[in-house]
Design a protein around this motif. Structure first.
Motif, PDB file in Angstrom:
ATOM      1  N   LEU A  67      22.741   0.819 -10.114  1.00 19.77           N
ATOM      2  CA  LEU A  67      23.587   1.515 -11.076  1.00 19.77           C
ATOM      3  C   LEU A  67      24.830   2.141 -10.485  1.00 19.77           C
ATOM      4  N   GLY A  68      24.881   2.236  -9.146  1.00 11.60           N
ATOM      5  CA  GLY A  68      25.933   3.001  -8.500  1.00 11.60           C
ATOM      6  C   GLY A  68      25.449   4.404  -8.202  1.00 11.60           C
ATOM      7  N   ALA A  69      25.689   4.843  -6.969  1.00 11.22           N
ATOM      8  CA  ALA A  69      25.162   6.146  -6.544  1.00 11.22           C
ATOM      9  C   ALA A  69      25.665   7.288  -7.407  1.00 11.22           C
ATOM     10  N   GLU A  70      26.870   7.152  -7.973  1.00 12.28           N
ATOM     11  CA  GLU A  70      27.427   8.229  -8.793  1.00 12.28           C
ATOM     12  C   GLU A  70      26.642   8.445 -10.082  1.00 12.28           C
ATOM     13  N   ASN A  71      25.776   7.508 -10.435  1.00 13.73           N
ATOM     14  CA  ASN A  71      24.990   7.615 -11.664  1.00 13.73           C
ATOM     15  C   ASN A  71      23.557   8.067 -11.432  1.00 13.73           C
ATOM     16  N   VAL A  72      23.239   8.476 -10.208  1.00 13.27           N
ATOM     17  CA  VAL A  72      21.864   8.836  -9.872  1.00 13.27           C
ATOM     18  C   VAL A  72      21.810  10.253  -9.313  1.00 13.27           C
ATOM     19  N   VAL A  73      20.909  11.063  -9.863  1.00 10.18           N
ATOM     20  CA  VAL A  73      20.598  12.395  -9.340  1.00 10.18           C
ATOM     21  C   VAL A  73      19.104  12.427  -9.040  1.00 10.18           C
ATOM     22  N   SER A  74      18.743  12.927  -7.872  1.00 12.52           N
ATOM     23  CA  SER A  74      17.334  13.010  -7.482  1.00 12.52           C
ATOM     24  C   SER A  74      17.010  14.431  -7.059  1.00 12.52           C
ATOM     25  N   ILE A  75      15.865  14.927  -7.511  1.00 15.35           N
ATOM     26  CA  ILE A  75      15.444  16.302  -7.211  1.00 15.35           C
ATOM     27  C   ILE A  75      14.198  16.272  -6.345  1.00 15.35           C
ATOM     28  N   GLU A  76      14.210  17.050  -5.275  1.00 12.83           N
ATOM     29  CA  GLU A  76      13.071  17.172  -4.362  1.00 12.83           C
ATOM     30  C   GLU A  76      12.787  18.652  -4.131  1.00 12.83           C
ATOM     31  N   TYR A  77      11.538  19.047  -4.320  1.00 16.67           N
ATOM     32  CA  TYR A  77      11.181  20.464  -4.184  1.00 16.67           C
ATOM     33  C   TYR A  77      11.128  20.907  -2.729  1.00 16.67           C
ATOM     34  N   ASP A  78      10.643  20.061  -1.834  1.00 19.92           N
ATOM     35  CA  ASP A  78      10.457  20.420  -0.424  1.00 19.92           C
ATOM     36  C   ASP A  78      11.788  20.262   0.312  1.00 19.92           C
ATOM     37  N   PRO A  79      12.351  21.351   0.866  1.00 19.86           N
ATOM     38  CA  PRO A  79      13.672  21.258   1.495  1.00 19.86           C
ATOM     39  C   PRO A  79      13.702  20.360   2.728  1.00 19.86           C
ATOM     40  N   VAL A  80      12.607  20.299   3.481  1.00 20.53           N
ATOM     41  CA  VAL A  80      12.564  19.440   4.667  1.00 20.53           C
ATOM     42  C   VAL A  80      12.597  17.975   4.248  1.00 20.53           C
ATOM     43  N   ILE A  81      11.791  17.618   3.254  1.00 24.85           N
ATOM     44  CA  ILE A  81      11.776  16.240   2.757  1.00 24.85           C
ATOM     45  C   ILE A  81      13.123  15.889   2.138  1.00 24.85           C
ATOM     46  N   ALA A  82      13.730  16.825   1.396  1.00 31.45           N
ATOM     47  CA  ALA A  82      15.030  16.570   0.773  1.00 31.45           C
ATOM     48  C   ALA A  82      16.085  16.263   1.821  1.00 31.45           C
ATOM     49  N   VAL A 139       0.863  -1.189   0.000  1.00 31.28           N
ATOM     50  CA  VAL A 139       0.000   0.000   0.000  1.00 31.28           C
ATOM     51  C   VAL A 139       0.898   1.237   0.000  1.00 31.28           C
ATOM     52  N   PRO A 140       0.403   2.357  -0.520  1.00 29.88           N
ATOM     53  CA  PRO A 140       1.146   3.609  -0.385  1.00 29.88           C
ATOM     54  C   PRO A 140       1.043   4.125   1.038  1.00 29.88           C
ATOM     55  N   LEU A 141       2.049   4.869   1.465  1.00 26.74           N
ATOM     56  CA  LEU A 141       2.084   5.417   2.820  1.00 26.74           C
ATOM     57  C   LEU A 141       2.226   6.932   2.733  1.00 26.74           C
ATOM     58  N   THR A 142       1.192   7.657   3.119  1.00 22.50           N
ATOM     59  CA  THR A 142       1.282   9.116   3.144  1.00 22.50           C
ATOM     60  C   THR A 142       2.206   9.524   4.275  1.00 22.50           C
ATOM     61  N   THR A 143       3.183  10.356   3.957  1.00 27.49           N
ATOM     62  CA  THR A 143       4.179  10.781   4.943  1.00 27.49           C
ATOM     63  C   THR A 143       4.127  12.278   5.248  1.00 27.49           C
ATOM     64  N   GLN A 144       3.347  13.028   4.468  1.00 33.47           N
ATOM     65  CA  GLN A 144       3.208  14.467   4.724  1.00 33.47           C
ATOM     66  C   GLN A 144       1.857  14.952   4.220  1.00 33.47           C
ATOM     67  N   TRP A 145       1.237  15.861   4.976  1.00 34.82           N
ATOM     68  CA  TRP A 145      -0.006  16.504   4.572  1.00 34.82           C
ATOM     69  C   TRP A 145       0.219  18.002   4.421  1.00 34.82           C
ATOM     70  N   ASP A 146      -0.423  18.585   3.426  1.00 37.49           N
ATOM     71  CA  ASP A 146      -0.524  20.047   3.296  1.00 37.49           C
ATOM     72  C   ASP A 146       0.836  20.739   3.344  1.00 37.49           C
ATOM     73  N   LYS A 147       1.790  20.180   2.589  1.00 34.88           N
ATOM     74  CA  LYS A 147       3.141  20.756   2.467  1.00 34.88           C
ATOM     75  C   LYS A 147       3.852  20.874   3.819  1.00 34.88           C
ATOM     76  N   GLY A 148       3.480  20.024   4.766  1.00 30.62           N
ATOM     77  CA  GLY A 148       4.109  20.039   6.080  1.00 30.62           C
ATOM     78  C   GLY A 148       3.454  20.964   7.073  1.00 30.62           C
ATOM     79  N   GLU A 149       2.427  21.701   6.651  1.00 27.91           N
ATOM     80  CA  GLU A 149       1.770  22.639   7.553  1.00 27.91           C
ATOM     81  C   GLU A 149       0.845  21.939   8.537  1.00 27.91           C
TER      82      GLU A 149
END
Length: 357
Positions: free
Chosen positions: A101-116, A38-48
């Protein structure tokens, strides 16, 4: 390792969330939720929202495990591939890619600084080495590490950003949940051509949170009536098409392709009847269709420059007349100037399903 202590488990199909499960209060229930499909919601309303009850809108989650794995299968990575992930979330998907693939081959982008930042901590515990986690707008990609062999989005879009195509090698793959405003969504697998376009089919149904920068502000019903009472100046008619026929996930998707800028709401009553309201995001057209159990015809009211129910019905009948093709028969061609949806191949565009940039 990646799931936080407080989660709201979902259901295998759909977008409903259950009550909070807290690892500190009930570790067995938390562990059972983590290892459920199942999916697991980890944040509501942008953390507010910080309470134990559900918030208004889920804004981050750990995705349905079977969907994670089938999307990675669709991505079809090979040794040495460089991957850009849009939507880091908890970091779990990035960790799977890094392990392969090796961590050096992966880039991940996250908009929310707290989640990042939390994802960086999770990945550091998993590693080292760790993939690069960038805090920023995923629509822009990350040109500093381009080009990529694969781009994968873990949040849905209604418009594939052109930067993703520009930062992907010719022959590379972009995989993303895609859906129109009206509803319905599926995973699209696009291959980048040497003509600056990316094209490909949908692979399976999906239901992801929308990327934050593409979540529209929908007008409230009061905007359409401007203090007037129903039916205002609406045109009254009847239809033999039941409002229930247009409510399925696939039906919504097909209608959304052909009825741009429209969204819907329902108003339900105690006897099982309900009104399906359809609105134009521009705020000047609306339609109501009244469902009554066991009825063979249904009352319709429409007002505004668009006859929205007529558009919905025409889209449904186009689909029904072709034996209701599934998601996998539809595809997209995305280019610098427009996006076009098609059925089976590019020579059969879906009526009205072209969106200019």
């Amino acid at each position: 390792m990646f799931v936080p202590a407080r989660v709201w488990p979902g259901i295998p199909e759909g977008t409903e969330q259950r009550a909070l499960v807290d690892r500190n209060a009930d570790p067995r229930a938390w562990l059972a939720a983590v290892y459920s499909n199942v999916p697991l919601t980890t944040q509501w309303d942008k953390g507010e929202h910080q309470g134990d009850e559900q918030g208004t809108t889920p804004t981050s989650s750990n995705s349905l495990p079977s969907m994670v794995f089938t999307m990675l299968s669709d991505l079809d990575v090979e040794d040495g591939h460089r991957v850009l992930e849009i939507g880091t979330g908890t970091g779990w998907n990035g960790a799977l890619l890094s392990h392969r693939l090796g961590a050096e081959n992966v880039v991940s982008i996250e908009y929310d600084p707290v989640i990042a930042e939390q994802a960086r901590e999770n990945l550091a515990e998993f590693g080292p080495p760790t993939p690069l986690v960038v805090t920023g707008d995923g629509r822009e990609g990350f040109a500093d590490r381009a080009p990529y062999d694969r781009v994968i989005a873990t949040a849905s879009v209604g418009d594939v950003p052109i930067a993703w195509i520009e930062q992907t090698v010719t022959g590379g793959v972009i995989l993303a949940p895609w859906g129109p405003l009206y509803g319905g969504e599926a995973i699209v697998r696009l291959t980048v051509g040497d003509d600056g376009h990316a094209r490909g089919r949908f692979t399976r149904s999906s239901a992801f949170m929308r990327i934050r920068q593409q979540r529209p502000e929908l007008p409230e019903p009061g905007v359409f009536f401007r203090g007037r009472t129903w039916p205002a100046d609406g045109r009254i008619s009847t239809t033999t098409l039941s409002p229930t026929a247009v409510g399925g996930w696939l039906a919504q998707f097909v209608i959304g392709l052909q009825v741009p800028g429209a969204f819907w709401r329902t108003e339900r009553y105690d006897d099982g009847a309900y009104t399906l309201w359809t609105y134009d995001i521009a705020g000047d057209s609306w339609a109501s269709a009244d469902y009554v159990p066991e009825a063979s015809s249904f009352d319709v009211v429409q007002e505004g420059p668009r006859r929205l129910w007529d558009e919905v019905e025409a889209a449904y009948r186009w689909w029904n007349g072709r034996s209701r093709p599934g998601f996998e028969r539809f595809g997209l061609t995305v280019g610098p100037r427009s996006t076009v949806a098609w059925l089976d191949d590019e020579s059969c565009p879906v009526p009205g399903a072209e969106w200019l940039r």
